[in-house]
Motif scaffolding. Structure first.
Motif, PDB file in Angstrom:
ATOM      1  N   MET A 167       0.834  -1.193   0.000  1.00 59.03           N
ATOM      2  CA  MET A 167       0.000   0.000   0.000  1.00 59.03           C
ATOM      3  C   MET A 167       0.872   1.248   0.000  1.00 59.03           C
ATOM      4  N   ALA A 168       0.257   2.368  -0.148  1.00 63.61           N
ATOM      5  CA  ALA A 168       0.963   3.642  -0.270  1.00 63.61           C
ATOM      6  C   ALA A 168       1.297   4.232   1.094  1.00 63.61           C
ATOM      7  N   SER A 169       2.328   5.026   1.127  1.00 60.67           N
ATOM      8  CA  SER A 169       2.632   5.856   2.294  1.00 60.67           C
ATOM      9  C   SER A 169       3.011   7.233   1.776  1.00 60.67           C
ATOM     10  N   ARG A 170       2.823   8.223   2.593  1.00 57.88           N
ATOM     11  CA  ARG A 170       3.142   9.601   2.221  1.00 57.88           C
ATOM     12  C   ARG A 170       3.955  10.227   3.335  1.00 57.88           C
ATOM     13  N   ASP A 171       4.804  11.181   2.963  1.00 61.03           N
ATOM     14  CA  ASP A 171       5.723  11.770   3.926  1.00 61.03           C
ATOM     15  C   ASP A 171       5.667  13.287   3.909  1.00 61.03           C
ATOM     16  N   ALA A 172       5.839  13.840   5.076  1.00 59.76           N
ATOM     17  CA  ALA A 172       5.977  15.288   5.244  1.00 59.76           C
ATOM     18  C   ALA A 172       6.988  15.516   6.361  1.00 59.76           C
ATOM     19  N   THR A 173       7.650  16.653   6.318  1.00 63.76           N
ATOM     20  CA  THR A 173       8.639  17.010   7.326  1.00 63.76           C
ATOM     21  C   THR A 173       8.365  18.427   7.797  1.00 63.76           C
ATOM     22  N   THR A 174       8.519  18.652   9.098  1.00 59.27           N
ATOM     23  CA  THR A 174       8.431  20.007   9.632  1.00 59.27           C
ATOM     24  C   THR A 174       9.762  20.368  10.268  1.00 59.27           C
ATOM     25  N   ARG A 175      10.293  21.497   9.862  1.00 60.54           N
ATOM     26  CA  ARG A 175      11.498  22.044  10.488  1.00 60.54           C
ATOM     27  C   ARG A 175      11.052  23.223  11.333  1.00 60.54           C
ATOM     28  N   TRP A 176      11.310  23.171  12.638  1.00 65.75           N
ATOM     29  CA  TRP A 176      10.852  24.174  13.604  1.00 65.75           C
ATOM     30  C   TRP A 176      12.040  24.794  14.294  1.00 65.75           C
ATOM     31  N   SER A 177      11.922  26.086  14.614  1.00 70.25           N
ATOM     32  CA  SER A 177      12.917  26.735  15.466  1.00 70.25           C
ATOM     33  C   SER A 177      12.203  27.703  16.394  1.00 70.25           C
ATOM     34  N   GLY A 178      12.710  27.799  17.624  1.00 68.82           N
ATOM     35  CA  GLY A 178      12.151  28.721  18.590  1.00 68.82           C
ATOM     36  C   GLY A 178      11.169  28.055  19.532  1.00 68.82           C
ATOM     37  N   ALA A 179      10.671  28.868  20.442  1.00 69.14           N
ATOM     38  CA  ALA A 179       9.696  28.424  21.431  1.00 69.14           C
ATOM     39  C   ALA A 179       8.304  28.385  20.806  1.00 69.14           C
ATOM     40  N   LEU A 180       7.327  27.968  21.587  1.00 61.73           N
ATOM     41  CA  LEU A 180       5.970  27.830  21.062  1.00 61.73           C
ATOM     42  C   LEU A 180       5.403  29.153  20.580  1.00 61.73           C
ATOM     43  N   GLN A 181       5.423  30.179  21.398  1.00 58.43           N
ATOM     44  CA  GLN A 181       4.770  31.450  21.062  1.00 58.43           C
ATOM     45  C   GLN A 181       5.526  32.288  20.039  1.00 58.43           C
ATOM     46  N   ASP A 182       6.852  32.208  20.032  1.00 51.49           N
ATOM     47  CA  ASP A 182       7.596  33.059  19.090  1.00 51.49           C
ATOM     48  C   ASP A 182       8.346  32.252  18.032  1.00 51.49           C
ATOM     49  N   GLY A 183       8.205  30.939  18.056  1.00 50.05           N
ATOM     50  CA  GLY A 183       8.859  30.101  17.064  1.00 50.05           C
ATOM     51  C   GLY A 183       8.007  29.953  15.812  1.00 50.05           C
ATOM     52  N   ALA A 184       8.574  29.265  14.848  1.00 53.42           N
ATOM     53  CA  ALA A 184       7.872  29.039  13.592  1.00 53.42           C
ATOM     54  C   ALA A 184       8.474  27.827  12.900  1.00 53.42           C
ATOM     55  N   GLY A 185       7.716  27.298  11.964  1.00 54.12           N
ATOM     56  CA  GLY A 185       8.185  26.142  11.228  1.00 54.12           C
ATOM     57  C   GLY A 185       7.781  26.189   9.773  1.00 54.12           C
ATOM     58  N   ILE A 186       8.368  25.264   9.035  1.00 54.59           N
ATOM     59  CA  ILE A 186       8.037  25.072   7.627  1.00 54.59           C
ATOM     60  C   ILE A 186       7.701  23.600   7.451  1.00 54.59           C
ATOM     61  N   VAL A 187       6.499  23.328   6.943  1.00 60.28           N
ATOM     62  CA  VAL A 187       6.075  21.967   6.631  1.00 60.28           C
ATOM     63  C   VAL A 187       6.366  21.736   5.154  1.00 60.28           C
ATOM     64  N   THR A 188       7.082  20.672   4.855  1.00 58.59           N
ATOM     65  CA  THR A 188       7.405  20.314   3.476  1.00 58.59           C
ATOM     66  C   THR A 188       6.665  19.037   3.116  1.00 58.59           C
ATOM     67  N   MET A 189       5.933  19.072   2.025  1.00 52.72           N
ATOM     68  CA  MET A 189       5.244  17.892   1.520  1.00 52.72           C
ATOM     69  C   MET A 189       6.262  17.091   0.705  1.00 52.72           C
ATOM     70  N   ASP A 190       6.901  16.129   1.369  1.00 56.35           N
ATOM     71  CA  ASP A 190       8.017  15.407   0.768  1.00 56.35           C
ATOM     72  C   ASP A 190       7.607  14.479  -0.368  1.00 56.35           C
ATOM     73  N   SER A 191       6.503  13.775  -0.217  1.00 57.83           N
ATOM     74  CA  SER A 191       6.108  12.788  -1.224  1.00 57.83           C
ATOM     75  C   SER A 191       5.670  13.434  -2.526  1.00 57.83           C
ATOM     76  N   SER A 192       4.829  14.427  -2.425  1.00 57.73           N
ATOM     77  CA  SER A 192       4.247  15.039  -3.625  1.00 57.73           C
ATOM     78  C   SER A 192       5.057  16.211  -4.154  1.00 57.73           C
ATOM     79  N   HIS A 193       5.887  16.798  -3.316  1.00 56.15           N
ATOM     80  CA  HIS A 193       6.670  17.981  -3.692  1.00 56.15           C
ATOM     81  C   HIS A 193       5.771  19.153  -4.089  1.00 56.15           C
TER      82      HIS A 193
END
Length: 144
Positions: free
Chosen positions: A1-27
């Motif tokens: 069966m199929a599987s799909r992947d995504a990655t999140t790169r986060w920096s900082g604390a909860l309230q002032d941090g931020a991240g980028i979610v990358t859809m790895d499988s589909s690009h």
């Protein structure tokens, strides 16, 4: 069966941090996320809840297409919207507190009562609905 992947790169604390979610499988892209945007105005950022809403609406559309096909029916149009609510969890922390689905479809040859049953079956058998079984999911389905 199929599987799909995504990655999140986060920096900082909860309230002032931020991240980028990358859809790895589909690009299909990279998407900004942050806690303040998750709980307030999205202002161009996505959230886990928006991604779950997208998963729920697209999965239900595919599930209903399959249920209809098993009855030799096909939708000429189908609009599925999903609203995922995020809030405080009485047990502590946060939780997805509910999912509301609105489904409108044009299905030649379908009767309203039978369509409502097929839509409910599609919701109940949709893999995303199954994965979110601990969350109340409501369905408002009607023919157009």
């Amino acid at each position: 069966m199929a599987s799909r992947d995504a990655t999140t790169r986060w920096s900082g604390a909860l309230q002032d941090g931020a991240g980028i979610v990358t859809m790895d499988s589909s690009h299909v892209g990279e998407f900004a996320v942050s806690f303040p945007r998750r709980t307030g105005d999205p202002d161009g950022e996505t959230s886990p809840e928006e991604m779950i809403a997208a998963a729920q609406s697209s999965c239900l559309a595919m599930s209903l297409a399959g249920v209809l096909g098993s009855k030799d029916l096909a939708a000429t149009s189908m609009d599925v919207s999903s609203r995922v609510t995020f809030g405080n969890d009485p047990a502590g922390g946060f939780a997805i507190t509910g999912i509301e689905i609105r489904l409108r479809a044009e299905v030649p040859g379908a009767e309203a009562d039978a369509f409502a049953e097929m839509a409910q079956t599609a919701k109940d058998t949709c893999p995303v609905s199954k994965a979110l079984a601990g969350t109340e999911i409501t369905l408002d389905a009607a023919l157009t």
